[in-house]
Scaffold this motif. Sequence first.
Motif, mmCIF file in Angstrom:
data_model
loop_
_atom_site.group_PDB
_atom_site.id
_atom_site.type_symbol
_atom_site.label_atom_id
_atom_site.label_comp_id
_atom_site.label_asym_id
_atom_site.label_seq_id
_atom_site.Cartn_x
_atom_site.Cartn_y
_atom_site.Cartn_z
ATOM 1 N N HIS A 145 0.813 -1.225 0.000
ATOM 2 C CA HIS A 145 0.000 0.000 0.000
ATOM 3 C C HIS A 145 0.843 1.270 0.000
ATOM 4 O O HIS A 145 0.480 2.262 -0.636
ATOM 5 N N MET A 174 -3.747 -4.042 2.672
ATOM 6 C CA MET A 174 -4.772 -3.396 3.494
ATOM 7 C C MET A 174 -6.183 -3.657 3.001
ATOM 8 O O MET A 174 -7.132 -3.653 3.800
ATOM 9 N N HIS A 190 -8.853 -5.487 5.163
ATOM 10 C CA HIS A 190 -8.262 -6.539 5.990
ATOM 11 C C HIS A 190 -8.501 -6.241 7.463
ATOM 12 O O HIS A 190 -8.484 -5.077 7.897
ATOM 13 N N ASP A 192 -6.711 -6.445 9.969
ATOM 14 C CA ASP A 192 -5.621 -5.796 10.701
ATOM 15 C C ASP A 192 -5.723 -4.274 10.664
ATOM 16 O O ASP A 192 -4.970 -3.590 11.370
ATOM 17 N N TYR A 193 -6.615 -3.750 9.833
ATOM 18 C CA TYR A 193 -6.677 -2.300 9.636
ATOM 19 C C TYR A 193 -8.094 -1.769 9.807
ATOM 20 O O TYR A 193 -9.073 -2.490 9.621
ATOM 21 N N THR A 194 -8.180 -0.492 10.129
ATOM 22 C CA THR A 194 -9.465 0.198 10.228
ATOM 23 C C THR A 194 -9.655 1.073 8.992
ATOM 24 O O THR A 194 -8.723 1.276 8.203
ATOM 25 N N ASP A 197 -7.153 3.760 9.133
ATOM 26 C CA ASP A 197 -5.796 3.333 8.763
ATOM 27 C C ASP A 197 -5.592 3.386 7.256
ATOM 28 O O ASP A 197 -4.591 3.921 6.764
ATOM 29 N N ILE A 198 -6.511 2.797 6.504
ATOM 30 C CA ILE A 198 -6.334 2.722 5.059
ATOM 31 C C ILE A 198 -6.465 4.099 4.421
ATOM 32 O O ILE A 198 -5.764 4.414 3.460
#
Length: 218
Positions: A145, A174, A190, A192-194, A197-198
Amino acid sequence: MADIKERIAKRCAKEFKDGDFVNLGIGLPTMVADYIPEGITVTLHSENGFSGLGELAKAGEEDVDIVNAGGMYVTAVDRVNYFDTSTSFGLVRGGHVEATVLGAMEVAENGDLANWIVPGKKVAGMGGAMDLVTGAKRCIVVMQHTQKGAHKILKKCTLPLTAERCVDLIITEMGVMEVTSQGLVVTELHQDYTKEDIQKATGCPLIFSDTLKIMEDN
């Protein structure tokens, strides 16, 4: 990093359906060959002159005559066909490739792609990317990313373009993003991310699908 690339390659492999004829670019895209789902037949094209690309060759089992477009030793499936470069690019330019999977240095929100040169630095060159992004029916970009924290998905590319408005789908560690006339739509994120985050890792506004799904590792 290996786990991240594997995640991206596995997710990309789910994009294909039985009978597809697909080109894999150099770098991360070559990993996709290792994760084609069971139960479907996908014929993988390598621009250096064959169709029927298989998985990467295991150490000690390499055939020096079978390499992919990136010069890596690979295997070939039973239905393999070998041909010259003109035939290879005839398949691409003739519209016979269902999808091409490429890496990228930058992608713009409108689908512009920059994946062949950084001014002032030595790079391998454009290769067949210019033909692939215009000849294939669908262009899928697989990449990490960000690059050392810097945005790779932007409002507008800063590097010289490979082609304009050619990218249809972006897959990173992501999430999964579709290029639409309204902008980039995140269809999978994903776990693992909010959303925050992305968006922070992206250099343009993102639209989150009303049917946003979890991007799975398997």
